[in-house]
Write a protein that holds these residues in place. Structure first.
Motif, PDB file in Angstrom:
ATOM      1  N   ILE A 210       0.834  -1.200   0.000  1.00 57.68           N
ATOM      2  CA  ILE A 210       0.000   0.000   0.000  1.00 57.68           C
ATOM      3  C   ILE A 210       0.869   1.249   0.000  1.00 57.68           C
ATOM      4  O   ILE A 210       0.600   2.210  -0.735  1.00 57.68           O
ATOM      5  CB  ILE A 210      -0.980  -0.012   1.190  1.00 57.68           C
ATOM      6  CG1 ILE A 210      -2.050  -1.068   0.950  1.00 57.68           C
ATOM      7  CG2 ILE A 210      -1.608   1.350   1.410  1.00 57.68           C
ATOM      8  CD1 ILE A 210      -2.998  -1.261   2.113  1.00 57.68           C
ATOM      9  N   SER A 211       1.925   1.257   0.792  1.00 59.69           N
ATOM     10  CA  SER A 211       2.809   2.428   0.817  1.00 59.69           C
ATOM     11  C   SER A 211       3.530   2.605  -0.521  1.00 59.69           C
ATOM     12  O   SER A 211       3.740   3.735  -0.967  1.00 59.69           O
ATOM     13  CB  SER A 211       3.808   2.332   1.963  1.00 59.69           C
ATOM     14  OG  SER A 211       4.663   1.225   1.766  1.00 59.69           O
ATOM     15  N   LEU A 212       3.887   1.518  -1.181  1.00 55.34           N
ATOM     16  CA  LEU A 212       4.502   1.625  -2.504  1.00 55.34           C
ATOM     17  C   LEU A 212       3.518   2.215  -3.511  1.00 55.34           C
ATOM     18  O   LEU A 212       3.885   3.075  -4.322  1.00 55.34           O
ATOM     19  CB  LEU A 212       4.991   0.252  -2.977  1.00 55.34           C
ATOM     20  CG  LEU A 212       6.216  -0.312  -2.270  1.00 55.34           C
ATOM     21  CD1 LEU A 212       6.493  -1.732  -2.750  1.00 55.34           C
ATOM     22  CD2 LEU A 212       7.413   0.576  -2.513  1.00 55.34           C
ATOM     23  N   TYR A 213       2.275   1.764  -3.476  1.00 54.27           N
ATOM     24  CA  TYR A 213       1.270   2.286  -4.393  1.00 54.27           C
ATOM     25  C   TYR A 213       0.987   3.764  -4.121  1.00 54.27           C
ATOM     26  O   TYR A 213       0.877   4.561  -5.048  1.00 54.27           O
ATOM     27  CB  TYR A 213      -0.031   1.478  -4.296  1.00 54.27           C
ATOM     28  CG  TYR A 213      -1.109   2.020  -5.195  1.00 54.27           C
ATOM     29  CD1 TYR A 213      -1.040   1.848  -6.572  1.00 54.27           C
ATOM     30  CD2 TYR A 213      -2.175   2.728  -4.671  1.00 54.27           C
ATOM     31  CE1 TYR A 213      -2.010   2.359  -7.408  1.00 54.27           C
ATOM     32  CE2 TYR A 213      -3.156   3.247  -5.499  1.00 54.27           C
ATOM     33  CZ  TYR A 213      -3.069   3.059  -6.866  1.00 54.27           C
ATOM     34  OH  TYR A 213      -4.026   3.586  -7.679  1.00 54.27           O
ATOM     35  N   LEU A 214       0.883   4.150  -2.852  1.00 53.51           N
ATOM     36  CA  LEU A 214       0.645   5.550  -2.521  1.00 53.51           C
ATOM     37  C   LEU A 214       1.826   6.427  -2.929  1.00 53.51           C
ATOM     38  O   LEU A 214       1.645   7.569  -3.370  1.00 53.51           O
ATOM     39  CB  LEU A 214       0.335   5.709  -1.038  1.00 53.51           C
ATOM     40  CG  LEU A 214      -1.013   5.136  -0.591  1.00 53.51           C
ATOM     41  CD1 LEU A 214      -1.173   5.283   0.920  1.00 53.51           C
ATOM     42  CD2 LEU A 214      -2.164   5.791  -1.320  1.00 53.51           C
ATOM     43  N   SER A 215       3.029   5.906  -2.817  1.00 47.73           N
ATOM     44  CA  SER A 215       4.206   6.648  -3.281  1.00 47.73           C
ATOM     45  C   SER A 215       4.149   6.849  -4.788  1.00 47.73           C
ATOM     46  O   SER A 215       4.468   7.930  -5.302  1.00 47.73           O
ATOM     47  CB  SER A 215       5.492   5.906  -2.919  1.00 47.73           C
ATOM     48  OG  SER A 215       5.601   5.762  -1.537  1.00 47.73           O
ATOM     49  N   TYR A 216       3.725   5.819  -5.505  1.00 48.65           N
ATOM     50  CA  TYR A 216       3.568   5.924  -6.957  1.00 48.65           C
ATOM     51  C   TYR A 216       2.527   6.981  -7.312  1.00 48.65           C
ATOM     52  O   TYR A 216       2.738   7.801  -8.208  1.00 48.65           O
ATOM     53  CB  TYR A 216       3.171   4.551  -7.515  1.00 48.65           C
ATOM     54  CG  TYR A 216       2.600   4.587  -8.905  1.00 48.65           C
ATOM     55  CD1 TYR A 216       3.417   4.816 -10.002  1.00 48.65           C
ATOM     56  CD2 TYR A 216       1.245   4.389  -9.120  1.00 48.65           C
ATOM     57  CE1 TYR A 216       2.887   4.854 -11.278  1.00 48.65           C
ATOM     58  CE2 TYR A 216       0.715   4.428 -10.384  1.00 48.65           C
ATOM     59  CZ  TYR A 216       1.540   4.663 -11.467  1.00 48.65           C
ATOM     60  OH  TYR A 216       1.008   4.696 -12.713  1.00 48.65           O
ATOM     61  N   ARG A 217       1.396   6.999  -6.616  1.00 44.84           N
ATOM     62  CA  ARG A 217       0.351   7.984  -6.889  1.00 44.84           C
ATOM     63  C   ARG A 217       0.828   9.401  -6.559  1.00 44.84           C
ATOM     64  O   ARG A 217       0.525  10.353  -7.274  1.00 44.84           O
ATOM     65  CB  ARG A 217      -0.910   7.669  -6.078  1.00 44.84           C
ATOM     66  CG  ARG A 217      -1.637   6.403  -6.458  1.00 44.84           C
ATOM     67  CD  ARG A 217      -2.276   6.510  -7.791  1.00 44.84           C
ATOM     68  NE  ARG A 217      -3.289   7.542  -7.808  1.00 44.84           N
ATOM     69  CZ  ARG A 217      -4.480   7.419  -8.343  1.00 44.84           C
ATOM     70  NH1 ARG A 217      -4.829   6.300  -8.913  1.00 44.84           N
ATOM     71  NH2 ARG A 217      -5.327   8.420  -8.331  1.00 44.84           N
ATOM     72  N   LEU A 218       1.582   9.555  -5.478  1.00 43.07           N
ATOM     73  CA  LEU A 218       2.119  10.864  -5.109  1.00 43.07           C
ATOM     74  C   LEU A 218       3.078  11.359  -6.185  1.00 43.07           C
ATOM     75  O   LEU A 218       3.029  12.527  -6.590  1.00 43.07           O
ATOM     76  CB  LEU A 218       2.827  10.789  -3.753  1.00 43.07           C
ATOM     77  CG  LEU A 218       3.510  12.079  -3.299  1.00 43.07           C
ATOM     78  CD1 LEU A 218       2.470  13.160  -3.026  1.00 43.07           C
ATOM     79  CD2 LEU A 218       4.357  11.818  -2.065  1.00 43.07           C
ATOM     80  N   PHE A 219       3.945  10.483  -6.669  1.00 41.85           N
ATOM     81  CA  PHE A 219       4.871  10.851  -7.731  1.00 41.85           C
ATOM     82  C   PHE A 219       4.117  11.259  -8.994  1.00 41.85           C
ATOM     83  O   PHE A 219       4.468  12.242  -9.660  1.00 41.85           O
ATOM     84  CB  PHE A 219       5.833   9.699  -8.031  1.00 41.85           C
ATOM     85  CG  PHE A 219       6.786  10.004  -9.142  1.00 41.85           C
ATOM     86  CD1 PHE A 219       7.851  10.869  -8.937  1.00 41.85           C
ATOM     87  CD2 PHE A 219       6.617   9.443 -10.395  1.00 41.85           C
ATOM     88  CE1 PHE A 219       8.726  11.170  -9.965  1.00 41.85           C
ATOM     89  CE2 PHE A 219       7.486   9.733 -11.426  1.00 41.85           C
ATOM     90  CZ  PHE A 219       8.550  10.601 -11.213  1.00 41.85           C
ATOM     91  N   ALA A 220       3.064  10.548  -9.339  1.00 40.17           N
ATOM     92  CA  ALA A 220       2.265  10.880 -10.518  1.00 40.17           C
ATOM     93  C   ALA A 220       1.574  12.237 -10.348  1.00 40.17           C
ATOM     94  O   ALA A 220       1.493  13.025 -11.294  1.00 40.17           O
ATOM     95  CB  ALA A 220       1.237   9.787 -10.791  1.00 40.17           C
ATOM     96  N   ALA A 221       1.086  12.523  -9.144  1.00 39.76           N
ATOM     97  CA  ALA A 221       0.439  13.815  -8.893  1.00 39.76           C
ATOM     98  C   ALA A 221       1.444  14.955  -8.985  1.00 39.76           C
ATOM     99  O   ALA A 221       1.158  16.007  -9.577  1.00 39.76           O
ATOM    100  CB  ALA A 221      -0.235  13.808  -7.517  1.00 39.76           C
ATOM    101  N   LEU A 222       2.628  14.769  -8.422  1.00 42.14           N
ATOM    102  CA  LEU A 222       3.664  15.795  -8.507  1.00 42.14           C
ATOM    103  C   LEU A 222       4.102  16.004  -9.953  1.00 42.14           C
ATOM    104  O   LEU A 222       4.385  17.132 -10.371  1.00 42.14           O
ATOM    105  CB  LEU A 222       4.856  15.426  -7.629  1.00 42.14           C
ATOM    106  CG  LEU A 222       4.600  15.457  -6.124  1.00 42.14           C
ATOM    107  CD1 LEU A 222       5.818  14.952  -5.365  1.00 42.14           C
ATOM    108  CD2 LEU A 222       4.226  16.852  -5.673  1.00 42.14           C
ATOM    109  N   ASP A 223       4.148  14.934 -10.726  1.00 43.72           N
ATOM    110  CA  ASP A 223       4.496  15.040 -12.138  1.00 43.72           C
ATOM    111  C   ASP A 223       3.431  15.828 -12.895  1.00 43.72           C
ATOM    112  O   ASP A 223       3.745  16.666 -13.744  1.00 43.72           O
ATOM    113  CB  ASP A 223       4.657  13.642 -12.733  1.00 43.72           C
ATOM    114  CG  ASP A 223       5.148  13.677 -14.157  1.00 43.72           C
ATOM    115  OD1 ASP A 223       6.065  14.471 -14.453  1.00 43.72           O
ATOM    116  OD2 ASP A 223       4.625  12.904 -14.986  1.00 43.72           O
ATOM    117  N   ALA A 224       2.170  15.607 -12.585  1.00 42.88           N
ATOM    118  CA  ALA A 224       1.089  16.348 -13.235  1.00 42.88           C
ATOM    119  C   ALA A 224       1.142  17.828 -12.868  1.00 42.88           C
ATOM    120  O   ALA A 224       0.904  18.697 -13.714  1.00 42.88           O
ATOM    121  CB  ALA A 224      -0.263  15.757 -12.843  1.00 42.88           C
ATOM    122  N   ILE A 225       1.463  18.133 -11.615  1.00 42.71           N
ATOM    123  CA  ILE A 225       1.598  19.528 -11.190  1.00 42.71           C
ATOM    124  C   ILE A 225       2.745  20.196 -11.934  1.00 42.71           C
ATOM    125  O   ILE A 225       2.622  21.326 -12.423  1.00 42.71           O
ATOM    126  CB  ILE A 225       1.788  19.612  -9.663  1.00 42.71           C
ATOM    127  CG1 ILE A 225       0.501  19.217  -8.942  1.00 42.71           C
ATOM    128  CG2 ILE A 225       2.227  21.020  -9.242  1.00 42.71           C
ATOM    129  CD1 ILE A 225       0.662  19.046  -7.452  1.00 42.71           C
TER     130      ILE A 225
END
Length: 126
Positions: free
Chosen positions: A50-65
């Protein structure tokens, strides 16, 4: 175009997601059957994926920003874009509206008592 992050169900359909799911299940079964410690299975088998998946989602959100900020910077750098001319037009319309609402610049800047005296003296002199 920004990268669209995978949903949890889509992530499990990838090769990495399938391997991670199988390893997590094996760790949970190992911790329950062989070691007999439920907490070990929950930490390694559930919390880690779960922490790996949330890290992936955070990275994707920062990339979109970052992509969005880059698009804004490119639009400002070009200068003659449609959005900036529209905002200039709106500011001119707002200034014209303010000027028509409050009269001339001299009347707008003068105190209320002086502006009425000024208007009376101007009308008398005509």
């Amino acid at each position: 175009m920004a990268h669209d992050p995978l949903s949890p169900s889509d992530a499990l359909r990838t090769r990495t997601g399938a391997v991670l799911a199988v390893v997590s299940l094996l760790v949970i079964v190992y911790s329950l059957v062989i070691v007999g410690q439920v907490l070990f299975g929950l930490i390694v088998g559930v919390a880690l994926p779960i922490s790996l998946y949330l890290s992936y989602r955070l990275f994707a959100a920062l990339d979109a920003i970052a992509d969005g900020v880059q698009r804004i910077a490119d639009a400002r750098e070009q200068g003659g874009t449609e959005g900036s001319s529209g905002s200039r037009r709106r500011s001119r319309q707002r200034e014209a509206h303010e000027a028509s609402r409050s009269g001339s610049a001299a009347e707008r800047d003068a105190p209320a008592s002086q502006s009425s005296v000024t208007r009376e003296s101007v009308s008398e002199s005509e």
